[in-house]
Design a protein around this motif. Structure first.
Motif, PDB file in Angstrom:
ATOM      1  N   PRO A 442     -46.031   5.654  -3.656  1.00 12.68           N
ATOM      2  CA  PRO A 442     -47.372   5.135  -3.967  1.00 12.68           C
ATOM      3  C   PRO A 442     -48.476   5.912  -3.230  1.00 12.68           C
ATOM      4  N   ALA A 443     -48.262   6.180  -1.932  1.00 16.18           N
ATOM      5  CA  ALA A 443     -49.312   6.871  -1.167  1.00 16.18           C
ATOM      6  C   ALA A 443     -49.448   8.328  -1.615  1.00 16.18           C
ATOM      7  N   GLY A 444     -48.319   8.975  -1.876  1.00 16.56           N
ATOM      8  CA  GLY A 444     -48.339  10.380  -2.281  1.00 16.56           C
ATOM      9  C   GLY A 444     -49.007  10.546  -3.643  1.00 16.56           C
ATOM     10  N   ILE A 445     -48.725   9.633  -4.563  1.00 14.08           N
ATOM     11  CA  ILE A 445     -49.314   9.711  -5.907  1.00 14.08           C
ATOM     12  C   ILE A 445     -50.823   9.477  -5.816  1.00 14.08           C
ATOM     13  N   LYS A 446     -51.183   8.507  -5.002  1.00 13.29           N
ATOM     14  CA  LYS A 446     -52.608   8.209  -4.845  1.00 13.29           C
ATOM     15  C   LYS A 446     -53.339   9.441  -4.287  1.00 13.29           C
ATOM     16  N   ALA A 447     -52.742  10.053  -3.266  1.00  9.67           N
ATOM     17  CA  ALA A 447     -53.375  11.222  -2.637  1.00  9.67           C
ATOM     18  C   ALA A 447     -53.548  12.365  -3.644  1.00  9.67           C
ATOM     19  N   GLY A 479     -50.725  -1.833  -9.617  1.00  9.56           N
ATOM     20  CA  GLY A 479     -51.512  -0.602  -9.661  1.00  9.56           C
ATOM     21  C   GLY A 479     -50.675   0.566 -10.171  1.00  9.56           C
ATOM     22  N   PRO A 480     -51.336   1.590 -10.733  1.00 10.69           N
ATOM     23  CA  PRO A 480     -50.577   2.697 -11.323  1.00 10.69           C
ATOM     24  C   PRO A 480     -49.787   3.510 -10.301  1.00 10.69           C
ATOM     25  N   PHE A 481     -50.289   3.595  -9.070  1.00  6.82           N
ATOM     26  CA  PHE A 481     -49.553   4.376  -8.066  1.00  6.82           C
ATOM     27  C   PHE A 481     -48.225   3.682  -7.762  1.00  6.82           C
ATOM     28  N   ASP A 482     -48.309   2.350  -7.629  1.00  6.46           N
ATOM     29  CA  ASP A 482     -47.085   1.579  -7.379  1.00  6.46           C
ATOM     30  C   ASP A 482     -46.132   1.681  -8.558  1.00  6.46           C
ATOM     31  N   THR A 483     -46.665   1.454  -9.750  1.00 13.88           N
ATOM     32  CA  THR A 483     -45.778   1.433 -10.919  1.00 13.88           C
ATOM     33  C   THR A 483     -45.115   2.804 -11.118  1.00 13.88           C
ATOM     34  N   ALA A 484     -45.906   3.857 -10.996  1.00  9.27           N
ATOM     35  CA  ALA A 484     -45.325   5.193 -11.195  1.00  9.27           C
ATOM     36  C   ALA A 484     -44.213   5.429 -10.183  1.00  9.27           C
ATOM     37  N   ALA A 485     -44.459   5.045  -8.915  1.00  6.95           N
ATOM     38  CA  ALA A 485     -43.436   5.276  -7.888  1.00  6.95           C
ATOM     39  C   ALA A 485     -42.181   4.468  -8.175  1.00  6.95           C
ATOM     40  N   VAL A 486     -42.363   3.242  -8.679  1.00 16.48           N
ATOM     41  CA  VAL A 486     -41.193   2.393  -8.947  1.00 16.48           C
ATOM     42  C   VAL A 486     -40.371   2.945 -10.115  1.00 16.48           C
TER      43      VAL A 486
END
Ligand code: GLU
Length: 507
Positions: A442-447, A479-486
């Motif tokens: 999640p953090a990496g995608i957001k960054a 949130g999209p960052f969470d969903t993408a990571a999951v």
């Protein structure tokens, strides 16, 4: 001779008398196995448990099963299992375990003794006759107190009626004109005129003892020092004070903990609460609570820790609890508070291993916890959910395929029409495709995404909704960052492509 007239034998009484626990603090939990495990009963068990632990005391568990018609083994199992689930395993951790019906001979011997001492008498008044006296008092708007006409009948006459086989109950000859007083450890001194009690029943004609006396005999001879029980027993206590005196035994410390009220300020009952509000311990299990949160919440119903602390483990409660913090006023049950506490426990206190194990147990026979995305989904679900039930239902898009519609992918109010949405999702696709594996969090995608938003000259409120919706297929959603990571890179890219395919014909 009628069995009720068998002579009393002091030797038999001695042989039948239980060996008491002899600690300075001995409490007891004496449920009747006649119903489900209700949060009120669980709270009574908890307060006793905490008090015993706090004072290095001992605890007795006793089935009060003298109501043989209503007592059921299934209820016994449910009650003990439910208490064990909460962390109070009375099967293995109580210092003595009794069943009231097993003391039947001891209780009967006491009836013989009290009859020999002329402290009780057989009352031949029929239930119908007593009922009509009750009705008459009711019509005259006076309190009904039953003084048996048999209380002063000469003994030979009573014996001869017993021998003739006339139906009767044993009653205590309550003294008139006295005040019965005890000091409740929570409510202070309570005095009751004996004239309000009347000659109350203590045993059936076959000598089987009723609750009022059985409870006193057991508590007294099993060594109970502290009786901590629900406020609904306050009205029994003057009668029991008289019984302690009658059997010439000291009164234990007695504390009545406040009633639990529902949102209508009525005694909490399963029947009146709104559907979906947990009242039975089984409800908490079904709705996906963790036991720590339930214990935490039960402790706070009517007990004030006198500090800001809200989250307590059972062992912290054992350190903190005392009767001084228990209020006398009735306590209102707040289910939202239970949900809040559960959310705190799920999101801040339980390890991933515990969450997984609890969830797996809760969802059976489904197998979401075996899904490859589960481990990554777990911390996010635990942050956002109040119960395991919500974890199982709120995030279908973490675990199964989705479909998207054109309406969800655009935000006309914010000037995001199909061409803009295509630009956004293409940029997302490219960014996620190029992100190194170790940054696919999640953090990496957001960054990685935030600079893309800036580069396109858009606001978060324009960029993120199509991104979010293309991954979840629903609003609101994680949130999209969470969903993408999951869901992982491969699925995230597939979902973005699918969304782009929906947009293309509209561009
Ligand atoms: N068996 C009684 C009940 O379940 C116990 C009452 C008491 O604690 O004395 O209510």
């Amino acid at each position: 001779m009628h069995p009720a007239l068998t002579p009393h034998s002091p030797d038999r009484l001695t042989a039948l008398t239980p060996t008491p626990l002899t600690g300075e603090v001995v409490v007891r939990m004496p449920p009747s196995p006649t119903g489900h495990l209700h949060l009120g009963t669980a709270r009574t068990a908890l307060f006793n448990w905490l008090f015993a632990r706090r004072h290095q005391g001992q605890i007795i568990f006793r089935w009060e099963d003298t109501d043989r018609e209503r007592s059921q083994t299934a209820h016994e199992e449910e009650i003990l299992d439910g208490l064990a689930w909460l962390g109070m395993d009375f099967r293995t951790q109580s210092d003595a375990f009794y069943r009231q019906t097993e003391s039947d001979d001891f209780h009967r011997e006491w009836i013989r003794k009290l009859w020999a001492e002329d402290k009780i008498f057989p009352c031949f008044e029929t239930p119908e006759a007593i009922d009509s006296l009750r009705q008459a008092a009711h019509s005259a708007r006076t309190n009904f107190v039953f003084w048996s006409p048999w209380r002063s009948t000469p003994r030979p006459e009573l014996e001869s009626k017993i021998n003739q086989g006339q139906a009767f109950v044993w009653r205590i000859r309550t003294p008139k004109g006295e005040t019965l007083t005890f000091t409740d450890a929570i409510r202070g001194e309570i005095s009751t005129p004996s004239d309000t009690l009347g000659d109350f029943a203590i045993a059936r004609s076959d000598g089987s003892v009723l609750y009022m006396l059985a409870n006193v005999l057991d508590d007294s001879f099993q060594g109970v020092t502290h009786v901590i029980r629900g406020e609904d027993h306050v009205s029994n206590t003057p009668k029991q004070v008289l019984l302690y005196r009658t059997i010439d035994r000291p009164l234990p410390v007695i504390a009545h903990i406040p009633l639990v009220l529902d949102s209508h300020k009525k005694k909490l009952s399963k029947r009146r609460v709104e559907p979906g509000v947990a009242v039975l311990i089984q409800d908490f299990q079904d709705y996906g609570f963790c036991p720590e949160a339930v214990v935490n919440g039960l402790a706070l119903i009517g007990w004030n820790p006198k500090s800001e602390q809200e989250l307590f483990t059972l062992s912290e409660l054992c350190q903190a609890f005392d009767l001084g913090g228990v209020q006398a006023a009735s306590a209102q049950y707040d289910y939202d508070k239970m949900l809040w506490l559960n959310r705190q426990w799920l999101s801040t206190r339980l390890s991933p291993e515990r969450l997984t194990a609890d969830y797996a147990q809760w969802e059976s026979p489904q197998t979401l916890h075996q899904h490859p995305h589960f481990t990554r989904a777990l911390p996010i679900m635990a942050q956002k959910c109040k119960t395991y039930a919500e974890m199982g239902t709120e995030f279908p898009y973490f675990f199964s395929d989705i479909t998207v519609t054109i309406d969800g992918l655009t935000v006309p109010k914010k000037a995001i029409h199909p061409p803009e949405a295509i630009t956004i999702l293409t940029a997302c696709h490219q960014t996620l495709a190029n992100l190194p594996d170790d940054q696919f969090t999640p953090a990496g995608i957001k960054a990685a995404i935030i600079p893309v938003i800036q580069h396109l000259g858009l606001k978060n409120g324009q960029f993120l909704p199509p991104f979010r919706y293309s991954l979840s297929g629903t609003t609101p959603s994680a949130g999209p960052f969470d969903t993408a990571a999951v869901i992982g890179r491969e699925q995230a890219l597939t979902r973005l492509q699918n969304a782009l395919a929906v947009l293309q014909p509209h561009a």
